[in-house]
Design an enzyme around this catalytic site. Structure first.
Site, PDB file in Angstrom:
ATOM      1  N   ASN A  89       1.059  -0.888   0.128  1.00  0.00           N
ATOM      2  CA  ASN A  89      -0.270  -0.223   0.424  1.00  0.00           C
ATOM      3  C   ASN A  89       0.569   1.116  -0.082  1.00  0.00           C
ATOM      4  O   ASN A  89       0.280   1.847  -0.712  1.00  0.00           O
ATOM      5  CB  ASN A  89      -0.985  -0.096   1.201  1.00  0.00           C
ATOM      6  CG  ASN A  89      -1.241   1.114   1.633  1.00  0.00           C
ATOM      7  OD1 ASN A  89      -2.429   1.743   1.328  1.00  0.00           O
ATOM      8  ND2 ASN A  89      -1.089   1.650   2.517  1.00  0.00           N
ATOM      9  N   TYR A 157       3.379   9.011 -11.646  1.00  0.00           N
ATOM     10  CA  TYR A 157       2.156   8.106 -10.919  1.00  0.00           C
ATOM     11  C   TYR A 157       1.371   8.311 -11.337  1.00  0.00           C
ATOM     12  O   TYR A 157       1.713   6.479 -11.015  1.00  0.00           O
ATOM     13  CB  TYR A 157       1.858   9.913 -10.063  1.00  0.00           C
ATOM     14  CG  TYR A 157       0.444   8.931  -8.742  1.00  0.00           C
ATOM     15  CD1 TYR A 157       0.847   9.212  -7.405  1.00  0.00           C
ATOM     16  CD2 TYR A 157      -0.780   9.237  -8.982  1.00  0.00           C
ATOM     17  CE1 TYR A 157      -0.456   8.010  -6.599  1.00  0.00           C
ATOM     18  CE2 TYR A 157      -1.784   8.694  -8.657  1.00  0.00           C
ATOM     19  CZ  TYR A 157      -1.342   7.924  -6.634  1.00  0.00           C
ATOM     20  OH  TYR A 157      -1.928   7.364  -6.267  1.00  0.00           O
ATOM     21  N   LYS A 161       1.168   3.708 -11.598  1.00  0.00           N
ATOM     22  CA  LYS A 161      -0.217   2.920 -10.800  1.00  0.00           C
ATOM     23  C   LYS A 161      -0.798   2.429 -11.826  1.00  0.00           C
ATOM     24  O   LYS A 161      -1.228   0.846 -11.573  1.00  0.00           O
ATOM     25  CB  LYS A 161      -1.236   3.860 -10.281  1.00  0.00           C
ATOM     26  CG  LYS A 161      -0.843   4.896  -9.108  1.00  0.00           C
ATOM     27  CD  LYS A 161      -0.211   3.949  -8.066  1.00  0.00           C
ATOM     28  CE  LYS A 161      -0.160   4.756  -6.864  1.00  0.00           C
ATOM     29  NZ  LYS A 161      -0.199   3.741  -5.459  1.00  0.00           N
ATOM     30  N   ILE A 190      -9.849   9.180  -1.999  1.00  0.00           N
ATOM     31  CA  ILE A 190     -10.130   8.963  -0.425  1.00  0.00           C
ATOM     32  C   ILE A 190      -9.594  10.076   0.545  1.00  0.00           C
ATOM     33  O   ILE A 190      -8.550  10.779   0.038  1.00  0.00           O
ATOM     34  CB  ILE A 190      -9.527   7.725  -0.052  1.00  0.00           C
ATOM     35  CG1 ILE A 190      -9.972   7.187  -1.673  1.00  0.00           C
ATOM     36  CG2 ILE A 190      -9.098   7.834   0.646  1.00  0.00           C
ATOM     37  CD1 ILE A 190     -11.098   6.137  -1.275  1.00  0.00           C
ATOM     38  N   THR A 192      -7.408  10.795   3.166  1.00  0.00           N
ATOM     39  CA  THR A 192      -6.200  10.646   3.868  1.00  0.00           C
ATOM     40  C   THR A 192      -5.336  11.603   4.174  1.00  0.00           C
ATOM     41  O   THR A 192      -5.721  13.282   2.975  1.00  0.00           O
ATOM     42  CB  THR A 192      -5.659   9.452   3.366  1.00  0.00           C
ATOM     43  OG1 THR A 192      -4.675  10.189   1.941  1.00  0.00           O
ATOM     44  CG2 THR A 192      -6.390   8.001   3.090  1.00  0.00           C
TER      45      THR A 192
HETATM   46  P1  NAD Z   1      -1.243   8.181   2.808  1.00  0.00           P
HETATM   47  O1  NAD Z   1       0.454   9.246   2.752  1.00  0.00           O
HETATM   48  O2  NAD Z   1      -1.686   8.409   4.691  1.00  0.00           O
HETATM   49  O3  NAD Z   1      -0.594   7.498   3.553  1.00  0.00           O
HETATM   50  C1  NAD Z   1       1.064   6.244   2.737  1.00  0.00           C
HETATM   51  C2  NAD Z   1       1.656   5.813   3.684  1.00  0.00           C
HETATM   52  O4  NAD Z   1       3.329   5.216   3.171  1.00  0.00           O
HETATM   53  C3  NAD Z   1       1.977   6.426   5.210  1.00  0.00           C
HETATM   54  O5  NAD Z   1       1.734   6.261   5.783  1.00  0.00           O
HETATM   55  C4  NAD Z   1       3.540   7.244   5.171  1.00  0.00           C
HETATM   56  O6  NAD Z   1       4.114   6.820   5.726  1.00  0.00           O
HETATM   57  C5  NAD Z   1       3.759   6.090   3.601  1.00  0.00           C
HETATM   58  N1  NAD Z   1       5.057   5.725   2.941  1.00  0.00           N
HETATM   59  C6  NAD Z   1       5.812   6.222   2.098  1.00  0.00           C
HETATM   60  N2  NAD Z   1       6.514   6.784   1.365  1.00  0.00           N
HETATM   61  C7  NAD Z   1       6.836   5.765   1.903  1.00  0.00           C
HETATM   62  C8  NAD Z   1       7.956   4.766   1.883  1.00  0.00           C
HETATM   63  N3  NAD Z   1       9.471   4.898   0.817  1.00  0.00           N
HETATM   64  N4  NAD Z   1       8.311   3.394   2.747  1.00  0.00           N
HETATM   65  C9  NAD Z   1       7.556   2.858   3.544  1.00  0.00           C
HETATM   66  N5  NAD Z   1       6.234   3.718   3.555  1.00  0.00           N
HETATM   67  C10 NAD Z   1       5.986   5.127   2.994  1.00  0.00           C
HETATM   68  O7  NAD Z   1      -1.534   8.000   1.444  1.00  0.00           O
HETATM   69  P2  NAD Z   1      -2.907   7.151   1.379  1.00  0.00           P
HETATM   70  O8  NAD Z   1      -3.909   7.964   0.376  1.00  0.00           O
HETATM   71  O9  NAD Z   1      -3.645   6.275   1.887  1.00  0.00           O
HETATM   72  O10 NAD Z   1      -1.965   6.218   0.801  1.00  0.00           O
HETATM   73  C11 NAD Z   1      -1.966   4.380   0.169  1.00  0.00           C
HETATM   74  C12 NAD Z   1      -2.068   4.586  -1.362  1.00  0.00           C
HETATM   75  O11 NAD Z   1      -3.442   4.227  -1.863  1.00  0.00           O
HETATM   76  C13 NAD Z   1      -1.059   5.273  -2.107  1.00  0.00           C
HETATM   77  O12 NAD Z   1      -0.158   3.752  -3.000  1.00  0.00           O
HETATM   78  C14 NAD Z   1      -1.675   6.059  -2.823  1.00  0.00           C
HETATM   79  O13 NAD Z   1      -1.188   5.754  -3.812  1.00  0.00           O
HETATM   80  C15 NAD Z   1      -3.033   4.595  -2.933  1.00  0.00           C
HETATM   81  N6  NAD Z   1      -4.055   5.695  -2.971  1.00  0.00           N
HETATM   82  C16 NAD Z   1      -4.409   6.708  -2.742  1.00  0.00           C
HETATM   83  C17 NAD Z   1      -6.051   7.638  -2.893  1.00  0.00           C
HETATM   84  C18 NAD Z   1      -5.948   9.034  -2.539  1.00  0.00           C
HETATM   85  O14 NAD Z   1      -7.033   9.616  -2.752  1.00  0.00           O
HETATM   86  N7  NAD Z   1      -5.433   8.884  -0.612  1.00  0.00           N
HETATM   87  C19 NAD Z   1      -6.093   7.120  -3.950  1.00  0.00           C
HETATM   88  C20 NAD Z   1      -5.527   6.109  -4.860  1.00  0.00           C
HETATM   89  C21 NAD Z   1      -4.832   5.327  -4.545  1.00  0.00           C
END
Ligand code: NAD
Length: 260
Positions: A89, A157, A161, A190, A192
């Site tokens: 994730n 990005y 993906k 989402i 976050t």
């Molecule tokens: P978030 O920033 O809350 O969570 C991401 C987490 O990954 C954080 O805890 C961060 O510390 C950790 N992280 C980042 N780089 C890292 C690394 N190099 N090593 C270890 N940990 C690392 O954001 P989120 O929205 O929960 O993102 C989670 C996933 O969901 C991501 O892959 C993101 O691309 C995907 N995503 C999010 C959304 C959205 O709208 N939030 C939409 C589509 C996809």
């Protein structure tokens, strides 16, 4: 799946979708390795899990670094006796900018975390799933790169993906003989803290406007989804209820990806 309690690794478990997934899996009786870069956040998640009667192990590692990832996975397997479920994730939005402005080191950073990080997460854990006789993997991709190509400047990005879903489909076949299922979830917007890892430059040169009555998520009247909405689908995909699902991306976007 093995008769001992299931064991999961969730990367990027300190916040957002990873945190919600770790807590949900733990509430279902799975022991969870919560991996990320920020120890303080991970300790909070582990404390929340133990307060709910679950078990978690904090694993501090950068998903783009091979040795720390190997050490983290080894620590998880020795603590809990095996590994059944992997949720890849961790990810960043990185820099969103016109292609001629995006710097090579910025491109490299997004590829390193999102794509190399996914590779290393699977590379280091799959041997344990094979040894176990099976398991389930979910990769957290996005609508970007899978059915949305209008996010301003998000080329790096989007490339990561799309590549994650390609990996999922390739590996679903490679790992089927080992009884390992591999799926993807593709969230839309989402709520976050990922925007803290986003740097957007010169949007006026890259934006593709889309008109809609309100916002960009049709099913919610424009509001973003919740991390739990994604975690719920991951919980299903790693469960035996999803035993016949592999190589499938599941969009969790309230219809957003169909709109833009
Ligand atoms: P978030 O920033 O809350 O969570 C991401 C987490 O990954 C954080 O805890 C961060 O510390 C950790 N992280 C980042 N780089 C890292 C690394 N190099 N090593 C270890 N940990 C690392 O954001 P989120 O929205 O929960 O993102 C989670 C996933 O969901 C991501 O892959 C993101 O691309 C995907 N995503 C999010 C959304 C959205 O709208 N939030 C939409 C589509 C996809």
């Amino acid at each position: 799946m093995a008769s001992r309690s299931s064991v999961a690794l969730v990367t990027g478990a300190g916040s957002g979708i990873g945190r919600a997934t770790a807590c949900m899996l733990a509430a279902n009786g799975t022991k969870v390795g919560v991996l990320g870069r920020t120890r303080l956040e991970l300790e909070e998640v582990a404390a929340e899990i133990s307060a709910q009667g679950g078990e978690a192990l904090v694993l501090e590692a950068d998903v783009s670094e091979e040795i720390p990832m190997r050490k983290a996975v080894d620590a998880l397997v020795s603590a809990f006796g095996g590994l059944d479920i992997i949720v890849a994730n961790a990810g960043i939005n990185g820099v969103w900018a016109p292609i001629d402005d995006l710097q090579p080191f910025e491109w490299d950073e997004t590829i390193a975390v999102n794509l190399r990080g996914t590779f290393l997460t699977l590379h280091t854990t799959v041997p344990h799933l094979k040894q176990n006789g099976g398991g389930a993997i979910v990769v957290v991709s996005s609508i970007n790169g899978t059915r949305t190509f209008t996010t301003p400047g998000a080329t790096a990005y989007t490339a990561t993906k799309a590549a994650q879903v390609a990996m999922v489909q390739q590996l679903a076949l490679e790992l089927a003989r080992h009884q390992i299922r591999v799926n993807a979830v593709c969230p839309g917007e989402i709520d976050t803290s990922i925007s803290e890892n986003t740097s957007l430059r010169r949007e006026e040169e890259t934006a593709i406007p889309v008109d809609w009555p309100v916002g960009q998520v049709p099913i919610t009247g424009g509001k973003p989804g919740r991390s739990q909405d994604v975690a719920e689908v991951i919980r299903f995909l790693v469960s035996d209820e999803a035993r016949h699902i592999t190589g499938s991306p599941v969009w969790v976007d309230g219809g957003q990806g169909l709109l833009r």
